[in-house]
Design a protein around this motif. Structure first.
Motif, PDB file in Angstrom:
ATOM      1  N   GLY A   1      45.450 -32.290 -11.630  1.00  0.00           N
ATOM      2  CA  GLY A   1      44.144 -32.896 -11.395  1.00  0.00           C
ATOM      3  C   GLY A   1      43.037 -31.901 -11.125  1.00  0.00           C
ATOM      4  N   ASN A   2      43.252 -30.637 -11.471  1.00  0.00           N
ATOM      5  CA  ASN A   2      42.245 -29.602 -11.207  1.00  0.00           C
ATOM      6  C   ASN A   2      41.489 -29.170 -12.468  1.00  0.00           C
ATOM      7  N   ALA A   3      41.866 -29.700 -13.624  1.00  0.00           N
ATOM      8  CA  ALA A   3      41.217 -29.315 -14.869  1.00  0.00           C
ATOM      9  C   ALA A   3      41.161 -30.527 -15.789  1.00  0.00           C
ATOM     10  N   TYR A   4      40.261 -30.470 -16.759  1.00  0.00           N
ATOM     11  CA  TYR A   4      40.100 -31.592 -17.688  1.00  0.00           C
ATOM     12  C   TYR A   4      39.650 -31.067 -19.050  1.00  0.00           C
ATOM     13  N   GLU A   5      39.941 -31.857 -20.074  1.00  0.00           N
ATOM     14  CA  GLU A   5      39.544 -31.525 -21.440  1.00  0.00           C
ATOM     15  C   GLU A   5      38.253 -32.249 -21.768  1.00  0.00           C
ATOM     16  N   ALA A   6      37.350 -31.527 -22.431  1.00  0.00           N
ATOM     17  CA  ALA A   6      36.080 -32.142 -22.816  1.00  0.00           C
ATOM     18  C   ALA A   6      35.491 -31.402 -24.012  1.00  0.00           C
ATOM     19  N   ASP A   7      35.255 -32.136 -25.080  1.00  0.00           N
ATOM     20  CA  ASP A   7      34.580 -31.582 -26.255  1.00  0.00           C
ATOM     21  C   ASP A   7      35.262 -30.311 -26.769  1.00  0.00           C
ATOM     22  N   GLY A   8      36.593 -30.315 -26.837  1.00  0.00           N
ATOM     23  CA  GLY A   8      37.351 -29.174 -27.346  1.00  0.00           C
ATOM     24  C   GLY A   8      37.569 -28.070 -26.335  1.00  0.00           C
ATOM     25  N   HIS A   9      36.967 -28.197 -25.168  1.00  0.00           N
ATOM     26  CA  HIS A   9      37.135 -27.217 -24.092  1.00  0.00           C
ATOM     27  C   HIS A   9      38.076 -27.774 -23.026  1.00  0.00           C
ATOM     28  N   VAL A  10      38.648 -26.864 -22.248  1.00  0.00           N
ATOM     29  CA  VAL A  10      39.313 -27.249 -21.015  1.00  0.00           C
ATOM     30  C   VAL A  10      38.587 -26.524 -19.891  1.00  0.00           C
ATOM     31  N   LEU A  11      38.203 -27.273 -18.856  1.00  0.00           N
ATOM     32  CA  LEU A  11      37.427 -26.685 -17.767  1.00  0.00           C
ATOM     33  C   LEU A  11      38.113 -26.910 -16.433  1.00  0.00           C
TER      34      LEU A  11
ATOM     35  N   ALA B   1      26.145 -27.360 -19.783  1.00  0.00           N
ATOM     36  CA  ALA B   1      26.787 -28.074 -20.878  1.00  0.00           C
ATOM     37  C   ALA B   1      26.960 -29.530 -20.490  1.00  0.00           C
ATOM     38  N   SER B   2      26.661 -30.419 -21.437  1.00  0.00           N
ATOM     39  CA  SER B   2      26.709 -31.856 -21.157  1.00  0.00           C
ATOM     40  C   SER B   2      28.124 -32.347 -20.882  1.00  0.00           C
ATOM     41  N   TYR B   3      29.132 -31.609 -21.375  1.00  0.00           N
ATOM     42  CA  TYR B   3      30.507 -32.068 -21.206  1.00  0.00           C
ATOM     43  C   TYR B   3      31.099 -31.683 -19.847  1.00  0.00           C
ATOM     44  N   LYS B   4      30.359 -30.969 -19.025  1.00  0.00           N
ATOM     45  CA  LYS B   4      30.862 -30.588 -17.707  1.00  0.00           C
ATOM     46  C   LYS B   4      30.724 -31.744 -16.705  1.00  0.00           C
ATOM     47  N   LYS B   5      31.753 -31.912 -15.885  1.00  0.00           N
ATOM     48  CA  LYS B   5      31.672 -32.892 -14.809  1.00  0.00           C
ATOM     49  C   LYS B   5      30.806 -32.378 -13.654  1.00  0.00           C
ATOM     50  N   ASP B   6      30.852 -31.060 -13.441  1.00  0.00           N
ATOM     51  CA  ASP B   6      30.074 -30.440 -12.370  1.00  0.00           C
ATOM     52  C   ASP B   6      29.463 -29.156 -12.930  1.00  0.00           C
ATOM     53  N   PRO B   7      28.231 -28.823 -12.559  1.00  0.00           N
ATOM     54  CA  PRO B   7      27.597 -27.613 -13.111  1.00  0.00           C
ATOM     55  C   PRO B   7      28.391 -26.329 -12.861  1.00  0.00           C
ATOM     56  N   ALA B   8      29.189 -26.289 -11.776  1.00  0.00           N
ATOM     57  CA  ALA B   8      29.932 -25.066 -11.440  1.00  0.00           C
ATOM     58  C   ALA B   8      31.249 -24.939 -12.189  1.00  0.00           C
ATOM     59  N   ASP B   9      31.679 -25.995 -12.882  1.00  0.00           N
ATOM     60  CA  ASP B   9      32.961 -25.939 -13.596  1.00  0.00           C
ATOM     61  C   ASP B   9      32.954 -24.797 -14.609  1.00  0.00           C
ATOM     62  N   PHE B  10      34.090 -24.128 -14.737  1.00  0.00           N
ATOM     63  CA  PHE B  10      34.160 -22.975 -15.641  1.00  0.00           C
ATOM     64  C   PHE B  10      35.275 -23.159 -16.676  1.00  0.00           C
ATOM     65  N   VAL B  11      35.147 -22.423 -17.754  1.00  0.00           N
ATOM     66  CA  VAL B  11      36.011 -22.609 -18.928  1.00  0.00           C
ATOM     67  C   VAL B  11      37.377 -21.963 -18.726  1.00  0.00           C
ATOM     68  N   LEU B  12      38.411 -22.726 -19.058  1.00  0.00           N
ATOM     69  CA  LEU B  12      39.776 -22.207 -19.113  1.00  0.00           C
ATOM     70  C   LEU B  12      40.207 -21.966 -20.549  1.00  0.00           C
ATOM     71  N   TRP B  13      39.719 -22.801 -21.439  1.00  0.00           N
ATOM     72  CA  TRP B  13      40.066 -22.706 -22.865  1.00  0.00           C
ATOM     73  C   TRP B  13      38.869 -23.171 -23.673  1.00  0.00           C
ATOM     74  N   LYS B  14      38.582 -22.483 -24.768  1.00  0.00           N
ATOM     75  CA  LYS B  14      37.444 -22.875 -25.593  1.00  0.00           C
ATOM     76  C   LYS B  14      37.811 -22.827 -27.071  1.00  0.00           C
ATOM     77  N   PRO B  15      37.179 -23.643 -27.884  1.00  0.00           N
ATOM     78  CA  PRO B  15      37.540 -23.717 -29.311  1.00  0.00           C
ATOM     79  C   PRO B  15      37.100 -22.472 -30.071  1.00  0.00           C
ATOM     80  N   SER B  16      37.825 -22.165 -31.143  1.00  0.00           N
ATOM     81  CA  SER B  16      37.498 -21.027 -32.010  1.00  0.00           C
ATOM     82  C   SER B  16      37.238 -21.526 -33.422  1.00  0.00           C
ATOM     83  N   ASP B  17      36.214 -20.974 -34.059  1.00  0.00           N
ATOM     84  CA  ASP B  17      35.985 -21.309 -35.464  1.00  0.00           C
ATOM     85  C   ASP B  17      36.855 -20.406 -36.336  1.00  0.00           C
TER      86      ASP B  17
END
Length: 456
Positions: free
Chosen positions: A133-143, A172-188
């Motif tokens: 419960g400490n991370a979530y997926e949003a718009d191809g990212h995990v934060l 970013a609009s997909y963040k639940k909180d402004p301080a949330d940081f990226v754990l995984w991000k999509p690659s083109d």
């Protein structure tokens, strides 16, 4: 005296109590390999190399882990700029880093994991953070959801508004909180990526160290080190990820950070013309002089790097090497460093005090040379990582970028000619040979054992 360490987490100097006295664990954040290491990058390498050397004299085993970050947006940008393959850039830059750090007498860590070889461990940790419960997926990212960590900010002691501003957090609009940081991000298609439960992508910077430290040192370990600039957000985020994923109250017991480095009184900047890479500086001075200079200040204090300071450090080392040269016939006793020297380093790596004790030993050695005093001098120097070179090599090394190549055989031949001229009382020829050598940048030193030479 027992070892005391200033702990950034508690803001206090504490007695060091390892989790397992039979095997001390230490993790230090390593380089992101996209360009030459600058002089600021060298400071933590030198500081924690001394700590590693000290710990090895105090405990039966020390496991020192320092990572290599070889997946990062700076590396991707470098590849786009140069057109080079990313692997080519990271392999070449890692090799340059190792070469430059070796010139500073910095030993290798016991384990040097690369981020790209630990993607599976990162994915596993992210999955556990989602499950807990400490991370979530949003718009191809995990934060990472910062509000899920009640004591987030304990290391840096900043309030949330300051942390968001200080980290220049991406809006970013997909963040639940402004301080949330990226754990995984999509690659083109043009960006390095790995398959994951959230699609093809790559890890965020912070998760890399959490995953690699856990693999080699466990859920909790003794010492985590790095530069002061890493306290926030990097180390703060490491604590959050690791404690939440591993369900532990702590990550590392002791947090050690070296102070900021400035150059000639100003922040180092390419625009100011005061940006120096280690590679560049090694063309001007020996790496050992750079190391000795950096150790002249306590590691937690800010350090103002100046060219004059480096020259003074080189001149000081010249005096140490001169004593060793003059008494090369004395074989050093195999002795440990004196207790008061070790006590200085046990006091939160008080290298300025340790160096002052080294000067006292040099004075004693010059006044009354003995195998024991020489042994003490070299034992202390070994912990600091200095006086590691061949004595004659120290004086004859050529580090100046624009220096003429030195032919040692030619110099020795001219010294022999001068010796013969003096023996034949042809002092004009002897003086001319000295002058010719001086014009070549060679200084002669006449002594009871004969004539030696060194570069100016």
């Amino acid at each position: 005296m027992t070892l005391h360490i200033y702990n950034t987490l508690t803001r206090e100097k504490e007695v060091f109590k390892p989790i397992n006295p039979e095997n001390v664990g230490m993790y230090v954040c390593g380089p992101t390999v996209y360009d030459f290491a600058h002089i600021g990058n060298a400071r933590p390498v030198i500081v924690f190399d001394v700590l590693y050397r000290l710990l090895k004299t105090l405990y039966p085993k020390v496991t020192y882990v320092r990572n290599i970050t070889d997946v990062d947006d700076k590396i991707n940008a470098k590849a786009r700029e140069t057109g080079e393959d990313i692997r080519t850039i990271t392999e070449r830059t890692a090799a340059m880093f190792h070469q430059d750090m070796a010139a500073l007498n910095a030993g290798n860590p016991d384990i040097e994991p690369r981020a790209t070889e630990h993607i599976a461990e990162m994915i596993d940790m992210i999955e556990r953070l989602i499950e807990n419960g400490n991370a979530y997926e949003a718009d191809g990212h995990v934060l990472f959801n910062v509000p899920s960590m009640p004591n987030y900010g304990a290391l840096s002691r900043r309030n949330m508004d300051d942390m968001i501003a200080g980290a220049r957090v991406e809006v970013a609009s997909y963040k639940k909180d402004p301080a949330d940081f990226v754990l995984w991000k999509p690659s083109d298609e043009d960006t390095p990526g790995w398959d994951s439960p959230w699609g093809r992508g790559r890890p965020g910077w912070h998760i890399e160290c959490s995953a690699m430290s856990r693999k080699y040192l466990g859920d909790t370990f003794d010492i985590h080190g790095g530069g002061h600039d890493l306290v926030f957000p990097h180390h703060e985020n490491e604590i959050a990820q690791s404690c939440c994923a591993n369900k532990t109250d702590k990550y590392a017991t002791y947090w050690m950070h070296n102070g900021h480095l400035m150059v000639e009184g100003e922040k180092m900047s390419k625009s100011l013309g005061n940006f120096f890479t280690v590679h560049e500086l090694l063309e001007e001075v020996p790496g050992e002089a750079l190391r000795f200079y950096m150790l002249s200040a306590q590691y937690r204090s800010p350090f103002d790097f100046t060219k004059e300071g480096v020259r003074e450090a080189k001149a000081t080392l010249d005096r140490f090497y001169t004593a060793l040269r003059q008494h090369a016939d004395i074989e050093a006793d195999d002795v440990a460093a004196p207790d008061h020297f070790v006590a200085a380093l046990k006091d939160d790596l008080n290298t300025p005090l340790a160096i002052s004790i080294l000067h006292e030993l040099l004075s004693a050695f010059n006044k009354a040379p003995s195998p024991q005093t020489k042994g003490h001098l070299l034992a202390c120097a070994d912990i600091l990582g200095i006086l590691q070179q061949d004595v004659e090599g120290w004086f004859t090394q050529n580090t100046a970028a624009d220096a003429t190549e030195v032919d040692a055989d030619q110099i020795m031949g001219m010294i022999e000619e001068r010796k013969n001229a003096k023996a034949n009382k042809d002092f004009a020829t002897a003086d001319k040979i000295r002058d010719d050598l001086d014009a070549m940048g060679i200084v002669l030193e006449d002594g009871p054992g004969g004539t030696t030479w060194k570069l100016k």
